[in-house]
Scaffold this active site. Structure first.
Site, PDB file in Angstrom:
ATOM      1  N   GLU A  37       0.823  -1.216   0.000  1.00 12.92           N
ATOM      2  CA  GLU A  37       0.000   0.000   0.000  1.00 12.92           C
ATOM      3  C   GLU A  37       0.855   1.262   0.000  1.00 12.92           C
ATOM      4  O   GLU A  37       0.537   2.231  -0.677  1.00 12.92           O
ATOM      5  CB  GLU A  37      -0.964   0.011   1.188  1.00 12.92           C
ATOM      6  CG  GLU A  37      -2.078  -1.019   1.079  1.00 12.92           C
ATOM      7  CD  GLU A  37      -2.870  -0.900  -0.215  1.00 12.92           C
ATOM      8  OE1 GLU A  37      -2.937   0.209  -0.785  1.00 12.92           O
ATOM      9  OE2 GLU A  37      -3.423  -1.905  -0.677  1.00 12.92           O
ATOM     10  N   TYR A 120      -7.007   6.461   3.400  1.00 12.10           N
ATOM     11  CA  TYR A 120      -7.049   5.384   2.419  1.00 12.10           C
ATOM     12  C   TYR A 120      -6.239   4.167   2.876  1.00 12.10           C
ATOM     13  O   TYR A 120      -6.740   3.038   2.886  1.00 12.10           O
ATOM     14  CB  TYR A 120      -6.536   5.831   1.031  1.00 12.10           C
ATOM     15  CG  TYR A 120      -6.209   4.614   0.215  1.00 12.10           C
ATOM     16  CD1 TYR A 120      -7.228   3.843  -0.337  1.00 12.10           C
ATOM     17  CD2 TYR A 120      -4.897   4.135   0.113  1.00 12.10           C
ATOM     18  CE1 TYR A 120      -6.965   2.648  -0.985  1.00 12.10           C
ATOM     19  CE2 TYR A 120      -4.621   2.955  -0.530  1.00 12.10           C
ATOM     20  CZ  TYR A 120      -5.651   2.213  -1.083  1.00 12.10           C
ATOM     21  OH  TYR A 120      -5.390   1.031  -1.702  1.00 12.10           O
ATOM     22  N   ASP A 138     -10.320   4.920  -2.825  1.00 14.01           N
ATOM     23  CA  ASP A 138      -9.134   5.351  -3.561  1.00 14.01           C
ATOM     24  C   ASP A 138      -9.579   5.997  -4.874  1.00 14.01           C
ATOM     25  O   ASP A 138     -10.763   6.106  -5.158  1.00 14.01           O
ATOM     26  CB  ASP A 138      -8.198   4.171  -3.826  1.00 14.01           C
ATOM     27  CG  ASP A 138      -8.664   3.382  -5.022  1.00 14.01           C
ATOM     28  OD1 ASP A 138      -9.891   3.186  -5.163  1.00 14.01           O
ATOM     29  OD2 ASP A 138      -7.819   2.971  -5.840  1.00 14.01           O
TER      30      ASP A 138
END
Length: 290
Positions: A37, A120, A138
């Site tokens: 991520e 996020y 996102d």
DNA sequence: CAGACGTGGGG
DNA sequence: TCCCCAAGTCT
């Protein structure tokens, strides 16, 4: 409007079309998900694959990274861009090691306290790594919802409260289904409902899409801000940092600044790199941080 | 909150 | 070629 059929169609589509990404495998640890991520923040999947594998092989757990110098993280980051992310990931690993027993926390508040983790990334880790139910908003999901539900080609520059509420409407009530929807809707945005040339003919929900029904009207909102780059401090920082990355030994000021034609700007960029902790000064020479 | 923050690939 | 865009966060 009932969202359930649309959600079901996207889930079914995902079963058939999901990419086999390493951080999605069943044996991927929360740390593996978290590293992916960080790397995927503003960097395309294709460019992340290689560095991610190297990173996980070298630092399979947060404690391994925490024990390494920050400069090692910056060097391993390579050319993924936005190298401050490497620094933040390193610092996050230190915090996880010191304050969370070496385990990636599974609650939102703790995740949000980690550097580099915003709304996020926190939701993504909780959803993808821990199977929790969270709205994962996102750029892909925002675009999908913008088109499907609002009939508009692109979402606003920054997420709004209304968008959050809309996304919540689509989120299945069960944990597992919610987590599934999060990846699936992102994947649809990444592979089909793309920004530039959407593949509406292969979209599982085109018949239910408001944008499609409206004839795919062009974007008529405020001009989308382009990011100029050439000649900016950002480019200059990148050039200087590339020199530091490629050198094992400390680099002299002259040599370091030689790669940029505007001395004043290079000085300013170097100062900002030092301030950010992306560079260290040892005597009159410079290195990646220790 | 608008702007800073890297880098490379595709249309 | 040039411009747009890519799983955002921080200040």
């Amino acid at each position: 409007m009932n969202r359930a059929p649309l959600v079901a169609a996207v889930l079914a589509w995902y079963e058939e079309n999901a990419r086999d990404l390493p951080w999605r495998r069943a044996d991927a640890s929360p740390w593996a998900v978290m590293v992916s991520e960080f790397m995927l923040q503003q960097t395309p999947v294709d460019r992340v694959l290689g560095p991610w594998r190297d990173w996980m092989e070298r630092w399979p757990q947060p404690a391994a990274l925490a024990a390494a110098p920050a400069g090692d993280a910056v060097r391993a980051w390579g050319r993924l861009g936005y190298p401050r992310r490497a620094l933040r990931l390193h610092q996050a690993a230190v915090t996880i090691t010191d304050e969370h027993g070496g385990r990636v926390p599974d609650d939102r508040a703790a995740l949000l306290r980690l550097p580099g983790v915003g709304p996020y990334t926190a939701a993504a880790v909780l959803s993808f790594a821990f199977g929790q139910r969270h709205v994962v908003l996102d750029t892909n999901v925002r675009r999908v919802l913008s088109r499907v539900a609002a009939g508009v080609a692109y979402p606003s520059p920054t997420p709004t409260r209304a968008e959050e509420a809309l996304a919540e409407e689509f989120l299945p009530s069960g944990q597992a289904a919610a987590a599934r929807w999060a990846v699936a809707s992102m994947e649809l945005g990444a592979l089909v409902c793309t920004a530039r040339s959407p593949r509406c003919s292969s979209c599982p929900v085109s018949s239910a899409c408001a944008w499609q029904s409206a004839g795919k009207p062009a974007w008529d909102g405020p001009p989308r801000r382009g990011q100029s780059y050439t000649g900016t401090d950002r480019q200059c920082r990148g050039v200087l940092l590339a020199v530091l990355r490629s050198s094992d030994a400390p680099v002299g000021r002259e040599e370091l600044l030689a790669g940029w034609s505007e001395p004043a700007q290079a000085e300013r960029a170097l100062a900002s790199l030092l301030a950010d902790g992306l560079a260290d000064q040892v005597g009159g020479r410079f290195t990646l941080p220790h």
